[in-house]
Design a protein around this motif. Structure first.
Motif, PDB file in Angstrom:
ATOM      1  N   ARG A 139       0.838  -1.215   0.000  1.00 32.96           N
ATOM      2  CA  ARG A 139       0.000   0.000   0.000  1.00 32.96           C
ATOM      3  C   ARG A 139       0.873   1.267   0.000  1.00 32.96           C
ATOM      4  O   ARG A 139       0.622   2.216   0.740  1.00 32.96           O
ATOM      5  CB  ARG A 139      -0.976   0.042   1.190  1.00 32.96           C
ATOM      6  N   THR A 140       1.894   1.252  -0.855  1.00 34.02           N
ATOM      7  CA  THR A 140       2.789   2.402  -0.947  1.00 34.02           C
ATOM      8  C   THR A 140       2.008   3.656  -1.326  1.00 34.02           C
ATOM      9  O   THR A 140       2.237   4.735  -0.782  1.00 34.02           O
ATOM     10  CB  THR A 140       3.892   2.120  -1.990  1.00 34.02           C
ATOM     11  N   VAL A 141       1.098   3.519  -2.278  1.00 35.11           N
ATOM     12  CA  VAL A 141       0.171   4.607  -2.624  1.00 35.11           C
ATOM     13  C   VAL A 141      -1.234   4.024  -2.481  1.00 35.11           C
ATOM     14  O   VAL A 141      -1.718   3.338  -3.370  1.00 35.11           O
ATOM     15  CB  VAL A 141       0.396   5.117  -4.066  1.00 35.11           C
ATOM     16  N   PRO A 142      -1.897   4.265  -1.335  1.00 29.47           N
ATOM     17  CA  PRO A 142      -3.213   3.651  -1.120  1.00 29.47           C
ATOM     18  C   PRO A 142      -4.184   3.950  -2.262  1.00 29.47           C
ATOM     19  O   PRO A 142      -4.264   5.078  -2.753  1.00 29.47           O
ATOM     20  CB  PRO A 142      -3.679   4.293   0.194  1.00 29.47           C
ATOM     21  N   GLY A 143      -4.888   2.901  -2.673  1.00 29.57           N
ATOM     22  CA  GLY A 143      -5.816   3.053  -3.793  1.00 29.57           C
ATOM     23  C   GLY A 143      -5.217   2.661  -5.132  1.00 29.57           C
ATOM     24  O   GLY A 143      -5.917   2.605  -6.127  1.00 29.57           O
ATOM     25  N   HIS A 144      -3.896   2.417  -5.152  1.00 36.22           N
ATOM     26  CA  HIS A 144      -3.214   1.978  -6.369  1.00 36.22           C
ATOM     27  C   HIS A 144      -2.729   0.550  -6.165  1.00 36.22           C
ATOM     28  O   HIS A 144      -1.883   0.297  -5.300  1.00 36.22           O
ATOM     29  CB  HIS A 144      -2.006   2.867  -6.681  1.00 36.22           C
ATOM     30  N   ASN A 145      -3.258  -0.365  -6.954  1.00 40.66           N
ATOM     31  CA  ASN A 145      -2.838  -1.757  -6.812  1.00 40.66           C
ATOM     32  C   ASN A 145      -2.967  -2.452  -8.166  1.00 40.66           C
ATOM     33  O   ASN A 145      -4.067  -2.726  -8.636  1.00 40.66           O
ATOM     34  CB  ASN A 145      -3.694  -2.473  -5.765  1.00 40.66           C
ATOM     35  N   VAL A 146      -1.817  -2.722  -8.786  1.00 43.62           N
ATOM     36  CA  VAL A 146      -1.832  -3.232 -10.161  1.00 43.62           C
ATOM     37  C   VAL A 146      -2.406  -4.641 -10.234  1.00 43.62           C
ATOM     38  O   VAL A 146      -3.036  -5.000 -11.235  1.00 43.62           O
ATOM     39  CB  VAL A 146      -0.419  -3.155 -10.785  1.00 43.62           C
ATOM     40  N   VAL A 214      -9.940   0.941  -5.594  1.00 43.60           N
ATOM     41  CA  VAL A 214     -10.352   1.850  -4.529  1.00 43.60           C
ATOM     42  C   VAL A 214     -11.220   1.125  -3.499  1.00 43.60           C
ATOM     43  O   VAL A 214     -11.092   1.328  -2.289  1.00 43.60           O
ATOM     44  CB  VAL A 214     -11.099   3.064  -5.127  1.00 43.60           C
ATOM     45  N   PHE A 215     -12.085   0.245  -3.980  1.00 44.72           N
ATOM     46  CA  PHE A 215     -13.005  -0.498  -3.103  1.00 44.72           C
ATOM     47  C   PHE A 215     -12.226  -1.329  -2.078  1.00 44.72           C
ATOM     48  O   PHE A 215     -12.566  -1.351  -0.889  1.00 44.72           O
ATOM     49  CB  PHE A 215     -13.879  -1.408  -3.955  1.00 44.72           C
ATOM     50  N   PHE A 216     -11.158  -1.990  -2.527  1.00 45.43           N
ATOM     51  CA  PHE A 216     -10.411  -2.839  -1.601  1.00 45.43           C
ATOM     52  C   PHE A 216      -9.329  -2.081  -0.835  1.00 45.43           C
ATOM     53  O   PHE A 216      -8.967  -2.469   0.276  1.00 45.43           O
ATOM     54  CB  PHE A 216      -9.769  -4.016  -2.354  1.00 45.43           C
ATOM     55  N   ASP A 217      -8.803  -1.006  -1.438  1.00 48.95           N
ATOM     56  CA  ASP A 217      -7.623  -0.388  -0.843  1.00 48.95           C
ATOM     57  C   ASP A 217      -7.900   0.954  -0.152  1.00 48.95           C
ATOM     58  O   ASP A 217      -7.114   1.402   0.666  1.00 48.95           O
ATOM     59  CB  ASP A 217      -6.542  -0.210  -1.924  1.00 48.95           C
ATOM     60  N   PRO A 261       2.707   5.862  -9.044  1.00 50.55           N
ATOM     61  CA  PRO A 261       1.285   5.541  -9.100  1.00 50.55           C
ATOM     62  C   PRO A 261       0.976   4.556 -10.221  1.00 50.55           C
ATOM     63  O   PRO A 261       1.672   4.521 -11.232  1.00 50.55           O
ATOM     64  CB  PRO A 261       0.629   6.896  -9.390  1.00 50.55           C
ATOM     65  N   GLY A 262      -0.077   3.785 -10.025  1.00 53.01           N
ATOM     66  CA  GLY A 262      -0.482   2.781 -10.999  1.00 53.01           C
ATOM     67  C   GLY A 262      -1.357   3.380 -12.086  1.00 53.01           C
ATOM     68  O   GLY A 262      -1.658   4.573 -12.057  1.00 53.01           O
ATOM     69  N   PRO A 263      -1.757   2.537 -13.051  1.00 51.63           N
ATOM     70  CA  PRO A 263      -2.573   3.057 -14.149  1.00 51.63           C
ATOM     71  C   PRO A 263      -3.977   3.369 -13.689  1.00 51.63           C
ATOM     72  O   PRO A 263      -4.435   2.828 -12.709  1.00 51.63           O
ATOM     73  CB  PRO A 263      -2.596   1.894 -15.146  1.00 51.63           C
TER      74      PRO A 263
END
Ligand SMILES: [Zn+2]
Length: 263
Positions: A139-146, A214-217, A261-263
């Protein structure tokens, strides 16, 4: 001659690796952790895992991908992943080239583009950059998870089309379409709908993938700011992640992950 053999499933020490590297692991209840291990074992043993560009796959790499993918289907039939035949892992961000639509409508560009991951159509592989996988796990950038993003695309494809609509129960579909269309069309018009990111305005498929991240993170922000969107995601995934706390790793546990940040 043995024609089929089961590939390795969960490695020894799997729980230690998840405790150290998977931030969301700490938020799961005992039975959810058990289910996550069960689904991870299944994905590890039944899918083809491959390294690209000189990367070497090890148990930690495969486990952290399988475990994050398993989060999406903790309360769904793992058959939702029937189009996931293989996972290909690159060491870092992929560079792609080729002509594609430009940022300005009606233009094209052939500038090299950085890709953190992608989900190929049909039974094509999920392709991931390992440094981004690890950043997502931490969770380095919360809400971003590839991993959540690309596996959400695979859920979306399960009904044969990439249109932002996975295989929904019949009683969810009408609300789903109404709520997602409302938020998506605002983003397309340039109206901010936080915590959704602008990338979700790319097309309905990207909208669903970003909403899943976003829902999970960042579930509490989503529930507070976009309760209707949160609600239809609860009804699809059959999970209520905003009730989980804490979402982070215990302090000092995470290694360094890339913060891009992720895509
Ligand atoms: Zn995407």
């Amino acid at each position: 001659m043995k024609l089929t053999s089961r590939r390795p499933g969960l490695p020894a020490g799997a729980v230690d690796v998840l405790e150290q590297h998977l931030a969301l692991w700490h938020a799961l209840q005992d039975q959810e952790q058990a289910r996550l291990l069960e689904v991870s074992d299944h994905l590890l043993a039944s899918r083809h895992w491959e390294a690209a560009r000189g990367f070497a796959l090890d148990d930690t790499t495969r486990l952290l991908i399988a475990a994050q993918a398993s989060l999406l289907v903790l309360d769904l039939d793992v058959e939702h992943y029937r189009l996931v035949s293989a996972v290909v892992v690159h060491p870092t961000t992929l560079q792609t080239s080729g002509t594609r639509p430009g940022l300005v409508p009606g233009t094209v560009t052939d500038e090299p583009m950085s890709v953190l991951g992608l989900a190929q159509g049909g039974r094509g592989p999920v392709v991931l950059a390992w440094d981004q996988v690890l950043a997502g796990a931490h969770r380095t950038v919360p809400g971003h998870n590839v991993v959540l993003h690309e596996f959400a695309h695979k859920l979306d494809m399960a009904d044969g089309t990439v249109d932002g609509t996975p295989l929904l129960p019949a009683d969810v579909r009408a609300d789903w379409v109404r709520v997602c269309t409302d938020v998506y069309e605002d983003l397309v018009r340039g109206v901010p709908r936080p915590p959704m990111r602008w990338y979700g305005a790319t097309n309905p498929g990207e909208f669903f993938a970003v909403a899943t991240e976003v829902f999970f993170d960042r579930p509490r922000e989503l529930r507070e700011l976009e309760p209707a969107l949160y609600d239809v995601l609860v009804r699809f995934y059959r999970q209520d992640p905003a009730t989980r706390q804490p979402l982070g790793l215990p302090s000092g546990r995470a290694g360094s992950g890339s913060g891009r940040p992720g895509p």
